[in-house]
Write an enzyme that holds these catalytic residues in place. Structure first.
Site, PDB file in Angstrom:
ATOM      1  CG  ASN A  12     -39.046  35.591 -50.440  1.00 37.53           C
ATOM      2  OD1 ASN A  12     -38.275  35.130 -49.602  1.00 37.53           O
ATOM      3  ND2 ASN A  12     -40.288  35.153 -50.592  1.00 37.53           N
ATOM      4  CD1 TRP A  13     -32.513  36.112 -52.259  1.00 36.90           C
ATOM      5  CD2 TRP A  13     -30.731  35.303 -51.175  1.00 36.90           C
ATOM      6  NE1 TRP A  13     -31.396  36.677 -52.812  1.00 36.90           N
ATOM      7  CE2 TRP A  13     -30.285  36.201 -52.167  1.00 36.90           C
ATOM      8  CE3 TRP A  13     -29.791  34.678 -50.357  1.00 36.90           C
ATOM      9  CZ2 TRP A  13     -28.939  36.475 -52.375  1.00 36.90           C
ATOM     10  CZ3 TRP A  13     -28.449  34.947 -50.557  1.00 36.90           C
ATOM     11  CH2 TRP A  13     -28.029  35.835 -51.567  1.00 36.90           C
ATOM     12  CE  LYS A  14     -40.224  32.298 -52.795  1.00 39.45           C
ATOM     13  NZ  LYS A  14     -41.278  31.671 -53.583  1.00 39.45           N
ATOM     14  CG  HIS A  99     -44.355  34.291 -49.151  1.00 40.49           C
ATOM     15  ND1 HIS A  99     -44.606  33.030 -49.641  1.00 40.49           N
ATOM     16  CD2 HIS A  99     -43.745  34.971 -50.151  1.00 40.49           C
ATOM     17  CE1 HIS A  99     -44.157  32.958 -50.894  1.00 40.49           C
ATOM     18  NE2 HIS A  99     -43.629  34.120 -51.229  1.00 40.49           N
ATOM     19  CD  GLU A 101     -43.128  29.970 -50.984  1.00 39.25           C
ATOM     20  OE1 GLU A 101     -42.141  30.363 -50.325  1.00 39.25           O
ATOM     21  OE2 GLU A 101     -43.187  30.057 -52.227  1.00 39.25           O
ATOM     22  CD  GLU A 169     -45.245  37.231 -53.692  1.00 37.15           C
ATOM     23  OE1 GLU A 169     -44.211  37.487 -54.296  1.00 37.15           O
ATOM     24  OE2 GLU A 169     -45.297  36.431 -52.740  1.00 37.15           O
ATOM     25  N   GLY A 175     -43.162  30.696 -58.500  1.00 35.03           N
ATOM     26  CA  GLY A 175     -42.233  29.614 -58.815  1.00 35.03           C
ATOM     27  C   GLY A 175     -42.673  28.715 -59.955  1.00 35.03           C
ATOM     28  CB  SER A 214     -43.322  33.614 -62.519  1.00 34.99           C
ATOM     29  OG  SER A 214     -43.488  32.333 -61.938  1.00 34.99           O
ATOM     30  N   GLY A 235     -38.775  36.119 -56.246  1.00 34.83           N
ATOM     31  CA  GLY A 235     -38.242  34.948 -55.570  1.00 34.83           C
ATOM     32  C   GLY A 235     -37.014  34.419 -56.295  1.00 34.83           C
ATOM     33  N   GLY A 236     -37.231  33.381 -57.100  1.00 32.13           N
ATOM     34  CA  GLY A 236     -36.135  32.679 -57.773  1.00 32.13           C
ATOM     35  C   GLY A 236     -35.137  33.591 -58.476  1.00 32.13           C
TER      36      GLY A 236
HETATM   37  P1  PGA Z   1     -40.980  33.562 -57.623  1.00 36.05           P
HETATM   38  O1  PGA Z   1     -41.427  33.824 -56.106  1.00 36.05           O
HETATM   39  O2  PGA Z   1     -40.460  34.887 -58.150  1.00 36.05           O
HETATM   40  O3  PGA Z   1     -39.910  32.516 -57.552  1.00 36.05           O
HETATM   41  O4  PGA Z   1     -42.195  33.136 -58.370  1.00 36.05           O
HETATM   42  C1  PGA Z   1     -42.029  35.016 -55.722  1.00 36.05           C
HETATM   43  C2  PGA Z   1     -42.320  34.998 -54.249  1.00 36.05           C
HETATM   44  O5  PGA Z   1     -42.742  33.957 -53.724  1.00 36.05           O
HETATM   45  O6  PGA Z   1     -42.164  36.022 -53.568  1.00 36.05           O
END
Ligand code: PGA
Length: 252
Positions: A12-14, A99, A101, A169, A175, A214, A235-236
């Site tokens: 997930n590149w956000k 998600h 977010e 999640e 993050g 993470s 994500g990251g």
């Molecule tokens: P993260 O994000 O791996 O950077 O913690 C995961 C996500 O939000 O899908």
């Protein structure tokens, strides 16, 4: 892992990525197509602006493409929103919905997430439906209660639910570099598996339940080896092909 279920590692590149970053997508594709990315299915979810270009870069290959959100309606006067059939048309096979977010910054409710998931299925996309408790909810001993409520409220009731993917999640792990203990992840995933059985009968036993929050090359082996953990939503660490592929290599 769940016997007989092919894991999925989705990135997930956000809100990250410009055209120049498609070199990472291409590097991922090369590894997948060369058979060097392990046994899991891999998908990358760049921002909507890159979907069409990424689809072009991935054509004829085995790396799947996903989007990060969709609208519940098929079309209409919703300025700035993107409908599921548009994502499909741009080349996506997956779409993340619910998600944290989106739930947090756009006040999305379980009901809205469910409508989006149903729209995704109707458009022929696989919905990756996200759930997870906040730190306060975890500390109050309410993680299972919250996740159960989100599962019951957010998963599609109609459509080709055989393709649905759930991502657990914990909000506090996203993050932050923090992760739950293996026992906590296994506990929540077992509860989700049971609820999937209640919602979808026998098909629920084969749906993929991803862990996200993470996930890094260093902790992937422990987290992804747990019962009922059928992959990761990353994500990251999905922004760089080398890290993403190192996580996928857990399934070598
Ligand atoms: P993260 O994000 O791996 O950077 O913690 C995961 C996500 O939000 O899908």
């Amino acid at each position: 892992m769940t016997p007989g279920v092919r894991p999925l590692v989705a990135g997930n590149w956000k809100m990250n990525g410009l055209s120049a970053n498609l070199s990472e997508v291409k590097a991922m594709r090369e590894a997948v197509d060369a058979g060097k990315a392990g046994e899991a299915e891999l998908a990358v979810c760049p921002p909507a602006t890159l979907l069409a270009q990424a689809a072009w870069a991935l054509r004829g290959g085995k790396l799947s493409l996903g989007a990060q959100d969709c609208h519940a309606k098929e079309s209409g006067a919703y300025t700035g929103d993107i409908a599921a059939p548009m994502l499909k048309d741009a080349g996506a096979a997956y779409v993340i919905v619910g998600h944290s977010e989106r739930r947090q910054y756009h006040s999305e409710t379980d009901e809205q997430v469910k409508a989006k998931a149903e729209a995704a299925l109707k458009a022929g996309l696989t919905a990756i439906v996200c759930v997870g408790e906040t730190r306060a909810e975890r500390e109050a001993g309410k993680a299972i209660e919250v996740v159960s409520r989100q599962i019951r409220g957010s998963l599609p009731a109609a459509g080709a639910f055989e393709t649905v993917v759930v991502a657990y999640e914990p909000v506090w792990a996203i993050g932050t570099g923090l992760t739950p203990t293996a026992a906590d992840v296994a506990e929540v995933h077992a509860v989700i598996r049971k609820l999937l059985g209640e919602l979808y009968g026998a098909a629920g036993a084969k749906l993929r339940i991803l862990y996200g929050g993470s996930v890094k090359p260093a902790n992937a082996k422990e987290l992804l080896g747990l019962d009922n953990v059928d992959g990761a939503l990353v994500g990251g660490a999905s922004l760089k092909a080398v890290d993403f592929l190192a996580i996928a290599a857990t399934y070598a």
